[in-house]
Design an enzyme around this catalytic site. Sequence first.
Site, PDB file in Angstrom:
ATOM      1  CD  GLU A  30      -2.828  -3.984   2.702  1.00  0.00           C
ATOM      2  OE1 GLU A  30      -3.231  -4.414   3.610  1.00  0.00           O
ATOM      3  OE2 GLU A  30      -2.782  -2.772   1.892  1.00  0.00           O
TER       4      GLU A  30
ATOM      5  CG  ASP B   2      -2.936   1.453  -2.950  1.00  0.00           C
ATOM      6  OD1 ASP B   2      -2.130   1.872  -1.994  1.00  0.00           O
ATOM      7  OD2 ASP B   2      -4.012   1.062  -1.690  1.00  0.00           O
ATOM      8  CG  HIS B   3      -2.430   5.199  -3.316  1.00  0.00           C
ATOM      9  ND1 HIS B   3      -2.082   5.301  -2.602  1.00  0.00           N
ATOM     10  CD2 HIS B   3      -3.231   4.094  -2.975  1.00  0.00           C
ATOM     11  CE1 HIS B   3      -2.232   4.552  -1.319  1.00  0.00           C
ATOM     12  NE2 HIS B   3      -2.853   4.683  -1.727  1.00  0.00           N
TER      13      HIS B   3
ATOM     14  CB  THR C  66      -5.918  -2.860   1.030  1.00  0.00           C
ATOM     15  OG1 THR C  66      -5.038  -1.778   1.058  1.00  0.00           O
ATOM     16  CG2 THR C  66      -4.956  -3.868  -0.196  1.00  0.00           C
TER      17      THR C  66
ATOM     18  CG  HIS D  99      -1.244   8.895   4.589  1.00  0.00           C
ATOM     19  ND1 HIS D  99      -1.844   9.526   4.282  1.00  0.00           N
ATOM     20  CD2 HIS D  99      -1.362   7.747   4.533  1.00  0.00           C
ATOM     21  CE1 HIS D  99      -2.928   8.631   3.366  1.00  0.00           C
ATOM     22  NE2 HIS D  99      -2.454   7.149   3.664  1.00  0.00           N
TER      23      HIS D  99
ATOM     24  CG  ASP E 120      -1.036   4.566   3.437  1.00  0.00           C
ATOM     25  OD1 ASP E 120      -0.819   4.785   1.821  1.00  0.00           O
ATOM     26  OD2 ASP E 120      -2.229   4.299   3.474  1.00  0.00           O
TER      27      ASP E 120
ATOM     28  CG  ASP F 159      -1.889   0.834   1.206  1.00  0.00           C
ATOM     29  OD1 ASP F 159      -2.168   1.822   0.515  1.00  0.00           O
ATOM     30  OD2 ASP F 159      -3.222   0.224   1.102  1.00  0.00           O
TER      31      ASP F 159
ATOM     32  CB  SER G  21      -6.132   2.151   0.152  1.00  0.00           C
ATOM     33  OG  SER G  21      -4.884   2.975   0.293  1.00  0.00           O
TER      34      SER G  21
HETATM   35 MG    MG Z   1      -4.161  -0.921   2.528  1.00  0.00          MG
HETATM   36 ZN    ZN Z   2      -3.049   6.054   2.292  1.00  0.00          ZN
END
Ligand code: MG
Ligand code: ZN
Length: 380
Positions: free
Chosen positions: A264, A311-312, A143, A273, A269, A49, A90
């Site tokens: 995952e 995902d990004h 996710t 953040h 992620d 993620d 996500s």
């Molecule tokens: Mg996730």
């Molecule tokens: Zn995020």
Amino acid sequence: MKNIALLSLLLLLLGCNPQTGKGPTGLDEIPTYSALPNMPKNVILMIGDGMGLTQITAGMIKNDNKLNLERCQFTGLHKSYSYDNLITDSAAGATAFACGIKTYNQAIGVGPDTLPRKTILELLTRAGYKTGLVATSTIVHATPASFYAHVANRKQYEDIATALSTCNVDYFVGGGLKYFNRRENDERDLVKEMMDNGYQMSNYFEADFDSVEPDPTKKFGYLTADNDPLMASQGRNYLQPATEEALQFLKAKSADDGFFLMVEGSQIDWGGHGNDANYIVTEMIDFDNTIGKVLDFAQADGETLVVITADHETGGFAINPGSTKEEIIAAFTTKNHTGTMIPVFAYGPGASLFSGIYENTEIYYKIRHALGMPVMEPGR
Ligand code: MG
Ligand code: ZN
């Protein structure tokens, strides 16, 4: 501004993606792929993620300039935007992989119309495959949830837990025990309900993961935390053993049928953040160590397709001038996600399908093609 809003609404009513004007899948038509010399029996989809190219590079630098990821034979790039936003979240990002449809940010396993779309996990379960989910977030987080739940908003954690309890997944490991056994919206004890329905259930209060022996004659669930699991740097160390256990469990259980496993690395992620390069790097290396074990399995097995992507990207992370292999000078453009293209890595039979540049929804189409279950109608 008003005109843009009206245009978006019109496109939405026509079933078109406001980002591209194309249909909800982001595709003009059903993609076709050439026949494969060898088809995989099993598919492992690994999602880091928020794992953009810089996250990968930073992990590589701090891991002696080497990652297990590099063993993958084919690489590609996907376009990550969602149905209603150039910058996906996500939920929409995972729903694109799970259902082959671009949807609005916050959506879990539903289309832009909020109606459920069958997920690859559900489709393969119905076709006789065994299935598994492993995450370093809660198991009800966006996710993993996008592979088995259908809710309008990702924050509906108790509804998502209810969906997990009846989705028949064969093996899962992740956090979020409280959404199962201390619920606010009802008095149900989903842990007990699942045990009554043939699951072997355990959690971190009862036993260390390593001391639990999953019984392949049952289904298996282990909840690693009451809410979010710890960071890897705080001692969380289950991703690799839980994934290795999943591989043995699903291989034993699936016999001739094959299996689908989603793994995952959830917290890459969260480091993004937090604009925290050390957090990103430790989570990236934890995920890559697990990738190494998965690739070892796939190499020995010879019938397993491994697809690794994100995902990004999160944070607009950059490795700035002045960085050395001892110290990365990190910079970030945002505390949120960004819209950059996302790398895809693939290994095993069917891996060649994943080179090139394509929509995130094509991950779903390509997996289905690899398994000999091509999509007949977009988004179905
Ligand atoms: Mg996730
Ligand atoms: Zn995020």
